[in-house]
Design an enzyme around this catalytic site. Structure first.
Site, PDB file in Angstrom:
ATOM      1  N   TYR A 180      16.079  33.658  28.539  1.00 36.36           N
ATOM      2  CA  TYR A 180      16.274  33.436  30.187  1.00 36.36           C
ATOM      3  C   TYR A 180      15.025  32.622  30.485  1.00 36.36           C
ATOM      4  O   TYR A 180      15.444  31.747  31.453  1.00 36.36           O
ATOM      5  CB  TYR A 180      16.092  34.800  30.863  1.00 36.36           C
ATOM      6  CG  TYR A 180      16.001  34.824  32.263  1.00 36.36           C
ATOM      7  CD1 TYR A 180      17.346  34.786  32.783  1.00 36.36           C
ATOM      8  CD2 TYR A 180      15.008  35.098  33.020  1.00 36.36           C
ATOM      9  CE1 TYR A 180      17.401  34.880  34.234  1.00 36.36           C
ATOM     10  CE2 TYR A 180      15.051  35.201  34.426  1.00 36.36           C
ATOM     11  CZ  TYR A 180      16.227  34.897  35.029  1.00 36.36           C
ATOM     12  OH  TYR A 180      16.470  34.865  36.191  1.00 36.36           O
TER      13      TYR A 180
ATOM     14  N   ALA B 254      13.323  30.218  28.613  1.00 37.62           N
ATOM     15  CA  ALA B 254      13.834  29.008  28.255  1.00 37.62           C
ATOM     16  C   ALA B 254      14.967  28.471  29.063  1.00 37.62           C
ATOM     17  O   ALA B 254      14.784  27.047  29.624  1.00 37.62           O
ATOM     18  CB  ALA B 254      14.544  28.962  26.690  1.00 37.62           C
TER      19      ALA B 254
ATOM     20  N   LYS C   4      15.469  28.790  32.357  1.00 44.92           N
ATOM     21  CA  LYS C   4      14.932  28.503  33.795  1.00 44.92           C
ATOM     22  C   LYS C   4      14.060  27.215  33.428  1.00 44.92           C
ATOM     23  O   LYS C   4      14.105  26.555  34.373  1.00 44.92           O
ATOM     24  CB  LYS C   4      14.182  29.690  34.298  1.00 44.92           C
ATOM     25  CG  LYS C   4      15.406  30.883  34.672  1.00 44.92           C
ATOM     26  CD  LYS C   4      16.421  30.556  35.423  1.00 44.92           C
ATOM     27  CE  LYS C   4      17.382  31.729  35.826  1.00 44.92           C
ATOM     28  NZ  LYS C   4      18.590  31.264  36.774  1.00 44.92           N
TER      29      LYS C   4
HETATM   30  P1  NAP Z   1      23.353  39.248  40.060  1.00 47.66           P
HETATM   31  O1  NAP Z   1      23.209  40.171  41.355  1.00 47.66           O
HETATM   32  O2  NAP Z   1      23.524  39.684  38.508  1.00 47.66           O
HETATM   33  O3  NAP Z   1      24.379  38.179  40.332  1.00 47.66           O
HETATM   34  C1  NAP Z   1      24.650  37.021  39.500  1.00 47.66           C
HETATM   35  C2  NAP Z   1      25.926  36.272  39.837  1.00 47.66           C
HETATM   36  O4  NAP Z   1      26.234  35.387  38.801  1.00 47.66           O
HETATM   37  C3  NAP Z   1      26.907  37.562  39.711  1.00 47.66           C
HETATM   38  O5  NAP Z   1      27.913  37.336  40.896  1.00 47.66           O
HETATM   39  C4  NAP Z   1      27.721  36.999  38.510  1.00 47.66           C
HETATM   40  O6  NAP Z   1      29.350  37.212  38.428  1.00 47.66           O
HETATM   41  C5  NAP Z   1      27.602  35.664  38.625  1.00 47.66           C
HETATM   42  N1  NAP Z   1      27.691  34.908  37.322  1.00 47.66           N
HETATM   43  C6  NAP Z   1      27.381  35.419  36.069  1.00 47.66           C
HETATM   44  N2  NAP Z   1      27.714  34.739  35.066  1.00 47.66           N
HETATM   45  C7  NAP Z   1      28.652  33.681  35.606  1.00 47.66           C
HETATM   46  C8  NAP Z   1      29.276  32.658  35.166  1.00 47.66           C
HETATM   47  N3  NAP Z   1      29.477  32.242  33.726  1.00 47.66           N
HETATM   48  N4  NAP Z   1      30.022  31.756  36.080  1.00 47.66           N
HETATM   49  C9  NAP Z   1      29.967  32.057  37.193  1.00 47.66           C
HETATM   50  N5  NAP Z   1      29.206  33.122  37.868  1.00 47.66           N
HETATM   51  C10 NAP Z   1      28.529  33.884  36.933  1.00 47.66           C
HETATM   52  O7  NAP Z   1      21.708  38.508  40.170  1.00 47.66           O
HETATM   53  P2  NAP Z   1      20.939  37.695  41.096  1.00 47.66           P
HETATM   54  O8  NAP Z   1      19.775  38.574  41.081  1.00 47.66           O
HETATM   55  O9  NAP Z   1      21.700  37.406  42.488  1.00 47.66           O
HETATM   56  O10 NAP Z   1      20.669  36.501  40.537  1.00 47.66           O
HETATM   57  C11 NAP Z   1      21.136  35.162  41.020  1.00 47.66           C
HETATM   58  C12 NAP Z   1      20.318  34.099  40.580  1.00 47.66           C
HETATM   59  O11 NAP Z   1      18.813  34.217  40.841  1.00 47.66           O
HETATM   60  C13 NAP Z   1      20.304  34.063  39.006  1.00 47.66           C
HETATM   61  O12 NAP Z   1      20.431  32.635  38.609  1.00 47.66           O
HETATM   62  C14 NAP Z   1      19.100  34.671  38.754  1.00 47.66           C
HETATM   63  O13 NAP Z   1      18.631  34.371  37.073  1.00 47.66           O
HETATM   64  C15 NAP Z   1      18.333  34.134  39.719  1.00 47.66           C
HETATM   65  N6  NAP Z   1      16.857  34.861  39.754  1.00 47.66           N
HETATM   66  C16 NAP Z   1      17.026  36.267  40.220  1.00 47.66           C
HETATM   67  C17 NAP Z   1      15.988  36.786  40.278  1.00 47.66           C
HETATM   68  C18 NAP Z   1      15.778  38.145  40.655  1.00 47.66           C
HETATM   69  O14 NAP Z   1      14.900  39.016  40.738  1.00 47.66           O
HETATM   70  N7  NAP Z   1      16.914  39.032  41.135  1.00 47.66           N
HETATM   71  C19 NAP Z   1      14.655  36.363  40.131  1.00 47.66           C
HETATM   72  C20 NAP Z   1      14.623  34.937  39.643  1.00 47.66           C
HETATM   73  C21 NAP Z   1      15.657  34.338  39.564  1.00 47.66           C
HETATM   74  P3  NAP Z   1      29.815  38.551  37.430  1.00 47.66           P
HETATM   75  O15 NAP Z   1      28.818  39.666  37.782  1.00 47.66           O
HETATM   76  O16 NAP Z   1      31.111  38.821  37.783  1.00 47.66           O
HETATM   77  O17 NAP Z   1      29.618  38.063  35.964  1.00 47.66           O
END
Ligand code: NAP
Length: 242
Positions: free
Chosen positions: A152, A154, A156
């Site tokens: 992850y 890597a 990011k």
């Molecule tokens: P989340 O609630 O798990 O939502 C992620 C979304 O991405 C889900 O709707 C998922 O859909 C979708 N997704 C996954 N694989 C996909 C694909 N191959 N094609 C299209 N859509 C896809 O996560 P989140 O916390 O909102 O995270 C959103 C972003 O913020 C991510 O990039 C994550 O790495 C980043 N981020 C989050 C945090 C945190 O603390 N939450 C911190 C740093 C960065 P499905 O469930 O249907 O697969």
């Protein structure tokens, strides 16, 4: 200022992506809502409540052809693509010594290659338009590294390099490209962590609270409105990394 613009948000069914889609809808943008497995009707109706159009598009951002088709469909439906938010992301946490090839590949393919795929195709349209905004979801762990998240982190860190390269290549046509690096945001992604781990993280946040999805969404809107910031990584993390 964003009224009538076309915003594509990947992985927008829930979590941060949904909040970003709603924030842009509130600004008057028409929303292309990419989702992967399921899209609750409530997400579509929440977007439409702002009186804007909402085009749901199911597909996997890791698939180069899907990304190409999405951009084609957006062009056909709206004629332009003004804002691209590469939010879709996954984790497959495991200590490096035990990490499988699949766990590494899945995360790189979705997070990093997915971001590349979308930029690759959307930028064709934006270059012709001579305008556009690209916002990529990185993470503070892409800056610091993290135990159990080599794949992850890597992906990011790769997104940050991709963001800066795209910013340099696209700037001459008036396109900005930035990354947001969230810290710990309360979503399904972080919900799976052990209470002890969550408490440790909270202790490391100077502002003494977890991030909310709207903290990230407002940063995305800010970056979309500003036409003189490009190639930057905006940490939205309560001061975790400074
Ligand atoms: P989340 O609630 O798990 O939502 C992620 C979304 O991405 C889900 O709707 C998922 O859909 C979708 N997704 C996954 N694989 C996909 C694909 N191959 N094609 C299209 N859509 C896809 O996560 P989140 O916390 O909102 O995270 C959103 C972003 O913020 C991510 O990039 C994550 O790495 C980043 N981020 C989050 C945090 C945190 O603390 N939450 C911190 C740093 C960065 P499905 O469930 O249907 O697969």
């Amino acid at each position: 200022m964003l009224e009538g613009k076309i915003a594509v948000v990947t992985g927008a069914a829930k979590g941060i992506g949904k909040a970003i889609a709603l924030a842009f809808a509130k600004e008057g943008c028409n929303i292309v809502l990419n989702y992967h497995s399921t899209l609750p009707d409530s997400t579509i109706s929440a977007v439409k409540e702002y009186g804007v159009k909402c085009l749901p598009m199911q597909g996997d951002v890791a698939d180069f052809r899907f990304a190409m088709q999405l951009v084609k469909d957006v062009k056909k439906e709206f004629g332009t693509l003004d804002i691209l938010v590469n939010n879709a992301g996954i984790t497959r946490d495991m200590l490096l010594m035990r990490m499988s090839e699949e766990q590494f590949d899945e995360v790189i393919n979705t997070n990093l290659k997915g971001t590349f795929n979308m930029i690759r195709h959307a930028s064709n349209l934006m270059l012709k338009q001579r305008s556009g905004v690209i916002i990529n979801m990185a993470s503070v762990v892409g800056l610091t590294g993290n135990i159990g998240q080599a794949n992850y982190a890597a992906s990011k860190a790769g997104i940050i390099g991709l963001t800066k390269s795209a910013a340099k290549e696209l700037a001459q046509r008036g396109i900005t490209c930035n990354a947001i690096a969230p810290g710990f945001v309360e979503t399904d992604m972080t919900d799976v962590l052990a209470e002890e781990t969550k408490q440790e993280i909270l202790n490391a946040i100077p502002l003494k609270r977890y991030g909310k999805v709207d903290d990230i969404a407002s940063a995305a809107v800010f970056l979309a409105k500003n036409t003189y910031i490009t190639g930057q990584v905006l940490n939205v993390d309560g001061g975790m990394v400074m």
